[in-house]
Design a protein around this motif. Structure first.
Motif, PDB file in Angstrom:
ATOM      1  N   ILE A 136      -7.257   3.770   1.825  1.00 36.20           N
ATOM      2  CA  ILE A 136      -7.411   5.227   1.800  1.00 36.20           C
ATOM      3  C   ILE A 136      -6.079   5.807   1.352  1.00 36.20           C
ATOM      4  N   ARG A 137      -6.157   6.717   0.374  1.00 39.61           N
ATOM      5  CA  ARG A 137      -4.965   7.330  -0.210  1.00 39.61           C
ATOM      6  C   ARG A 137      -4.904   8.809   0.157  1.00 39.61           C
ATOM      7  N   PRO A 138      -3.730   9.434   0.019  1.00 42.09           N
ATOM      8  CA  PRO A 138      -3.614  10.857   0.331  1.00 42.09           C
ATOM      9  C   PRO A 138      -4.678  11.680  -0.405  1.00 42.09           C
ATOM     10  N   GLY A 139      -5.263  12.608   0.324  1.00 41.42           N
ATOM     11  CA  GLY A 139      -6.294  13.463  -0.239  1.00 41.42           C
ATOM     12  C   GLY A 139      -7.700  12.962   0.005  1.00 41.42           C
ATOM     13  N   GLU A 140      -7.836  11.739   0.520  1.00 41.91           N
ATOM     14  CA  GLU A 140      -9.161  11.180   0.767  1.00 41.91           C
ATOM     15  C   GLU A 140      -9.593  11.443   2.208  1.00 41.91           C
ATOM     16  N   CYS A 141     -10.889  11.683   2.364  1.00 38.13           N
ATOM     17  CA  CYS A 141     -11.494  11.933   3.668  1.00 38.13           C
ATOM     18  C   CYS A 141     -12.140  10.655   4.173  1.00 38.13           C
ATOM     19  N   PHE A 142     -12.243  10.531   5.482  1.00 40.73           N
ATOM     20  CA  PHE A 142     -12.917   9.383   6.078  1.00 40.73           C
ATOM     21  C   PHE A 142     -13.378   9.746   7.480  1.00 40.73           C
ATOM     22  N   GLY A 143     -14.245   8.906   8.006  1.00 40.93           N
ATOM     23  CA  GLY A 143     -14.721   9.131   9.362  1.00 40.93           C
ATOM     24  C   GLY A 143     -15.868  10.113   9.457  1.00 40.93           C
ATOM     25  N   GLU A 144     -16.502  10.446   8.323  1.00 40.66           N
ATOM     26  CA  GLU A 144     -17.598  11.411   8.357  1.00 40.66           C
ATOM     27  C   GLU A 144     -18.891  10.841   8.915  1.00 40.66           C
ATOM     28  N   VAL A 145     -19.047   9.527   8.890  1.00 40.90           N
ATOM     29  CA  VAL A 145     -20.301   8.919   9.349  1.00 40.90           C
ATOM     30  C   VAL A 145     -20.498   9.147  10.847  1.00 40.90           C
ATOM     31  N   ALA A 146     -19.460   8.945  11.645  1.00 41.01           N
ATOM     32  CA  ALA A 146     -19.602   9.080  13.102  1.00 41.01           C
ATOM     33  C   ALA A 146     -20.020  10.487  13.522  1.00 41.01           C
ATOM     34  N   PRO A 147     -19.340  11.549  13.076  1.00 41.81           N
ATOM     35  CA  PRO A 147     -19.798  12.874  13.502  1.00 41.81           C
ATOM     36  C   PRO A 147     -21.117  13.292  12.855  1.00 41.81           C
ATOM     37  N   SER A 182     -16.333   8.462  18.744  1.00 42.79           N
ATOM     38  CA  SER A 182     -15.436   9.560  18.399  1.00 42.79           C
ATOM     39  C   SER A 182     -16.194  10.525  17.517  1.00 42.79           C
ATOM     40  N   ASP A 183     -15.910  11.799  17.660  1.00 50.27           N
ATOM     41  CA  ASP A 183     -16.584  12.780  16.823  1.00 50.27           C
ATOM     42  C   ASP A 183     -15.628  13.412  15.815  1.00 50.27           C
ATOM     43  N   ARG A 184     -14.463  12.786  15.575  1.00 50.30           N
ATOM     44  CA  ARG A 184     -13.457  13.367  14.687  1.00 50.30           C
ATOM     45  C   ARG A 184     -13.695  12.980  13.230  1.00 50.30           C
ATOM     46  N   PHE A 185     -13.623  13.970  12.356  1.00 50.06           N
ATOM     47  CA  PHE A 185     -13.635  13.789  10.906  1.00 50.06           C
ATOM     48  C   PHE A 185     -12.175  13.840  10.476  1.00 50.06           C
ATOM     49  N   MET A 211      -8.103  22.158  12.400  1.00 47.83           N
ATOM     50  CA  MET A 211      -7.741  20.757  12.151  1.00 47.83           C
ATOM     51  C   MET A 211      -6.389  20.461  12.781  1.00 47.83           C
ATOM     52  N   GLU A 212      -6.311  19.347  13.460  1.00 51.96           N
ATOM     53  CA  GLU A 212      -5.067  18.916  14.103  1.00 51.96           C
ATOM     54  C   GLU A 212      -4.373  17.885  13.240  1.00 51.96           C
ATOM     55  N   ARG A 213      -3.047  17.999  13.144  1.00 51.23           N
ATOM     56  CA  ARG A 213      -2.225  17.029  12.407  1.00 51.23           C
ATOM     57  C   ARG A 213      -1.763  15.947  13.376  1.00 51.23           C
ATOM     58  N   HIS A 214      -1.795  14.711  12.903  1.00 48.38           N
ATOM     59  CA  HIS A 214      -1.348  13.576  13.708  1.00 48.38           C
ATOM     60  C   HIS A 214      -0.421  12.723  12.837  1.00 48.38           C
ATOM     61  N   GLU A 215       0.708  12.353  13.377  1.00 41.50           N
ATOM     62  CA  GLU A 215       1.607  11.431  12.684  1.00 41.50           C
ATOM     63  C   GLU A 215       1.369  10.043  13.254  1.00 41.50           C
ATOM     64  N   ALA A 224       3.704   4.850   7.221  1.00 36.78           N
ATOM     65  CA  ALA A 224       3.645   6.023   8.085  1.00 36.78           C
ATOM     66  C   ALA A 224       2.673   7.012   7.457  1.00 36.78           C
ATOM     67  N   CYS A 225       1.788   7.569   8.259  1.00 40.99           N
ATOM     68  CA  CYS A 225       0.743   8.460   7.747  1.00 40.99           C
ATOM     69  C   CYS A 225       0.741   9.786   8.500  1.00 40.99           C
ATOM     70  N   VAL A 226       0.273  10.807   7.807  1.00 44.08           N
ATOM     71  CA  VAL A 226      -0.063  12.073   8.442  1.00 44.08           C
ATOM     72  C   VAL A 226      -1.548  12.283   8.190  1.00 44.08           C
ATOM     73  N   VAL A 227      -2.279  12.476   9.271  1.00 41.20           N
ATOM     74  CA  VAL A 227      -3.725  12.626   9.233  1.00 41.20           C
ATOM     75  C   VAL A 227      -4.073  13.976   9.853  1.00 41.20           C
ATOM     76  N   ALA A 228      -5.065  14.650   9.275  1.00 40.64           N
ATOM     77  CA  ALA A 228      -5.611  15.860   9.891  1.00 40.64           C
ATOM     78  C   ALA A 228      -7.029  15.534  10.326  1.00 40.64           C
ATOM     79  N   SER A 229      -7.436  16.039  11.488  1.00 41.18           N
ATOM     80  CA  SER A 229      -8.787  15.762  11.972  1.00 41.18           C
ATOM     81  C   SER A 229      -9.381  16.998  12.624  1.00 41.18           C
ATOM     82  N   CYS A 230     -10.716  17.032  12.622  1.00 43.19           N
ATOM     83  CA  CYS A 230     -11.420  18.105  13.315  1.00 43.19           C
ATOM     84  C   CYS A 230     -12.563  17.502  14.121  1.00 43.19           C
ATOM     85  N   ASP A 231     -13.043  18.268  15.078  1.00 42.56           N
ATOM     86  CA  ASP A 231     -14.127  17.792  15.935  1.00 42.56           C
ATOM     87  C   ASP A 231     -15.493  17.995  15.271  1.00 42.56           C
TER      88      ASP A 231
END
Length: 125
Positions: A76-87, A52-55, A34-38, A102-109
């Motif tokens: 969307i609050r900290p600890g919540e997942c999103f973007g699962e529909v696309a992948p 996009s194929d990122r969760f 998982m990659e972190r993005h600010e 300002a957010c920090v997001v983690a994503s995977c392919d």
């Protein structure tokens, strides 16, 4: 987003409720992939209609969800997942998500999602 890969930490991912049932070795593998993005306040995280194929998982901050034709859909609050529909379904993004703070997001392919996370979204349990 930074061009270099900055992995999420196991500690960060342990705070995500969805990941609570994952064995330690799976969580470690997920953290490495998982990659972190600010994202600055007001910055786009995902855009409706984009391919996009990122969760994604929100590690910190608040993000707003918007759908064309429907308007604001939630926060969307900290600890919540999103973007699962696309992948999961291999379709374009179904909503726009924008950083409210300002957010920090983690994503995977998609490959990581399919290998490590897809079982969390099935009803076979």
């Amino acid at each position: 987003m930074s061009p270099r890969h900055v992995p999420a930490s196991v500690t960060e991912l342990q705070r995500i409720g969805l990941f609570g049932s994952l064995p330690g070795e799976t969580l470690t593998a997920l953290a490495q992939r998982m990659e972190r993005h600010e994202i600055p306040a007001g910055g786009p995280i995902v855009s409706e209609g984009a391919t996009s194929d990122r969760f994604l998982v929100l590690l910190s901050g608040l993000a707003g969800v918007w759908q064309d034709g429907s308007g604001a859909r939630g926060v969307i609050r900290p600890g919540e997942c999103f973007g699962e529909v696309a992948p999961a379904l291999r379709i374009p993004r179904t909503a726009t998500v924008t950083a409210m703070t300002a957010c920090v997001v983690a994503s995977c392919d998609r490959a990581t999602f399919d290998e490590l996370l897809r079982p969390l979204f099935t009803d076979d349990a």
